[in-house]
Design an enzyme around this catalytic site. Sequence first.
Site, PDB file in Angstrom:
ATOM      1  N   ASP A   1      54.577  11.237 -13.521  1.00 33.23           N
ATOM      2  CA  ASP A   1      53.584  11.135 -12.451  1.00 33.23           C
ATOM      3  C   ASP A   1      52.317  10.448 -12.951  1.00 33.23           C
ATOM      4  O   ASP A   1      52.098  10.342 -14.151  1.00 33.23           O
ATOM      5  CB  ASP A   1      53.271  12.506 -11.821  1.00 33.23           C
TER       6      ASP A   1
ATOM      7  N   ASP B   1      48.126  10.014 -12.681  1.00 32.51           N
ATOM      8  CA  ASP B   1      46.822  10.522 -12.275  1.00 32.51           C
ATOM      9  C   ASP B   1      45.825   9.380 -12.359  1.00 32.51           C
ATOM     10  O   ASP B   1      45.911   8.526 -13.251  1.00 32.51           O
ATOM     11  CB  ASP B   1      46.368  11.649 -13.208  1.00 32.51           C
TER      12      ASP B   1
ATOM     13  N   ASP C   1      42.134  17.464 -23.524  1.00 37.10           N
ATOM     14  CA  ASP C   1      42.574  18.220 -24.694  1.00 37.10           C
ATOM     15  C   ASP C   1      42.815  17.365 -25.948  1.00 37.10           C
ATOM     16  O   ASP C   1      42.093  17.471 -26.925  1.00 37.10           O
ATOM     17  CB  ASP C   1      43.786  19.107 -24.359  1.00 37.10           C
TER      18      ASP C   1
END
Length: 466
Positions: free
Chosen positions: A78, A80, A159
């Site tokens: 996917d 983003d 992260d």
Amino acid sequence: MITKFIKRILRRDPMVKHTQANNTGAPKRIPKKAHRIDPHLLSKNAVKVTHTLQQAGYEAFIVGGAVRDLALGISPKDFDVATNATPDQVQRLFRKARLIGRRFQIVHVTFFGKGHPEIIEVSTFRALLDNAGDHVAESGRILRDNVWGSQGEDAARRDFTINAMYYDPSSETVLDYHGGMADMQKKTLRMIGDPAKRYREDPVRMLRAVRFAAKTGFTLDGATRAPIAKLGKLLNDVPSARLFDEILKLLMSGYSWAAIQGLKDAGLHHGLLPLLDHILDTGADSKGANDFVKLALANTDERIQSGKSVSAGFLFATLLWPDLLKNWKANSAKGMANIPALHDAMDDTIATQSSGMTIQRRFESDMREIWSMQPRFERRVGRYPYRLIESPRFRAGYDFMLLRCATGELNPAIGQWWTDFIATDVTGQDELMASVKNESGNSPSPAKRRRRRRPKAAVPPESAAS
Ligand code: ATP
Ligand code: MG
């Protein structure tokens, strides 16, 4: 003018506040010849979204895991998009755009094509909160994360360095704030900032470290790895639903067996799934259980890697099966009838699991259905098989039964019988039904009962003679 307008909006919305605390140094600009991202791997819809935003005067980039996967030469599952436009501004630019979330809104832009609809998730650059005020729990865990910011701040709150790169499809340039591309080349997974602090803010990052290491085959940087041994227990404070989501991602990563080994190596498996405690800690004496789970996970990984779907209910049903089997056997040994013994064991297994991490209800009901179907595969008499193949979850139950055959827990001949039964026509099915009567040793209890009552009818002379 648009920038001014954004600034005005940002000032007006009480939710929006900039923080000064974070490193917002200039990013490295990596040209195409250095990152070698293949534009064919891009989602056309993601590119449409960035173009539309850019034409309206905003900044827009593909971001996060998609850039990492593109740089690895993998097709991302996917996409983003990150932008400096506010969610309302994003929404106005697209026909099928929905605002999601309350505290920090993001926009889902949906595209309908030939296959499944594709959702591109568009988020506004977000800042990392400083460690002050009521946003942070005593342990350092961030409770709210809802402050918009600059792109540099957005990068700093991510992260790992390889998850913090921004790709602009128009210029084919990657903006890299934290040396992600260098880490890609070194095959290193490195936490941005002070790892211990970042784990305290969000302990789930420890699970993410294991998941990405398994997926990429990268090594955890020493400083990123070191604090995990001590901080692993902070996972106990994470809400169960969040833990569940992350474990599900880990199991569905296509590298679940490697990831579970990674959890064990990092000492993180305790309390997540009782089964993992059991299998990973006891080793040799749980060999049967280990084989079953290993096979189930290898099977799942193979399906995911070849683009097939996997049901989470099925997966958890396999992971908890050895525990269930143990409880079922114990109940039977106590003299309980077969089916009530199974149902009682299902309740026990699910209750034990919920004391660690609750499995969502919809998956739980799938698990129960798959499990309760299992004894029915052994009842190959009368109308039973015809009814069983009509149950809506038959395929899952059947696949599950085949796994049991593959590890020898169930006679493989039963699995083969069912494989033949679903592949053949009515006449073939009748022949298969007749053939069961000739088998010995695997007959289910109802058949046995019938045989006792009417021995001559149930056991044909030729098999009785052999
Ligand atoms: P996957 O391919 O599994 O979806 P991903 O990197 O896209 O991997 P997501 O969970 O979809 O992972 O998150 C998207 C991005 O959001 C990440 O790449 C990372 O930049 C950021 N992110 C997600 N979760 C966290 C977290 N707990 N802490 C910091 N940043 C995070
Ligand atoms: Mg993702």
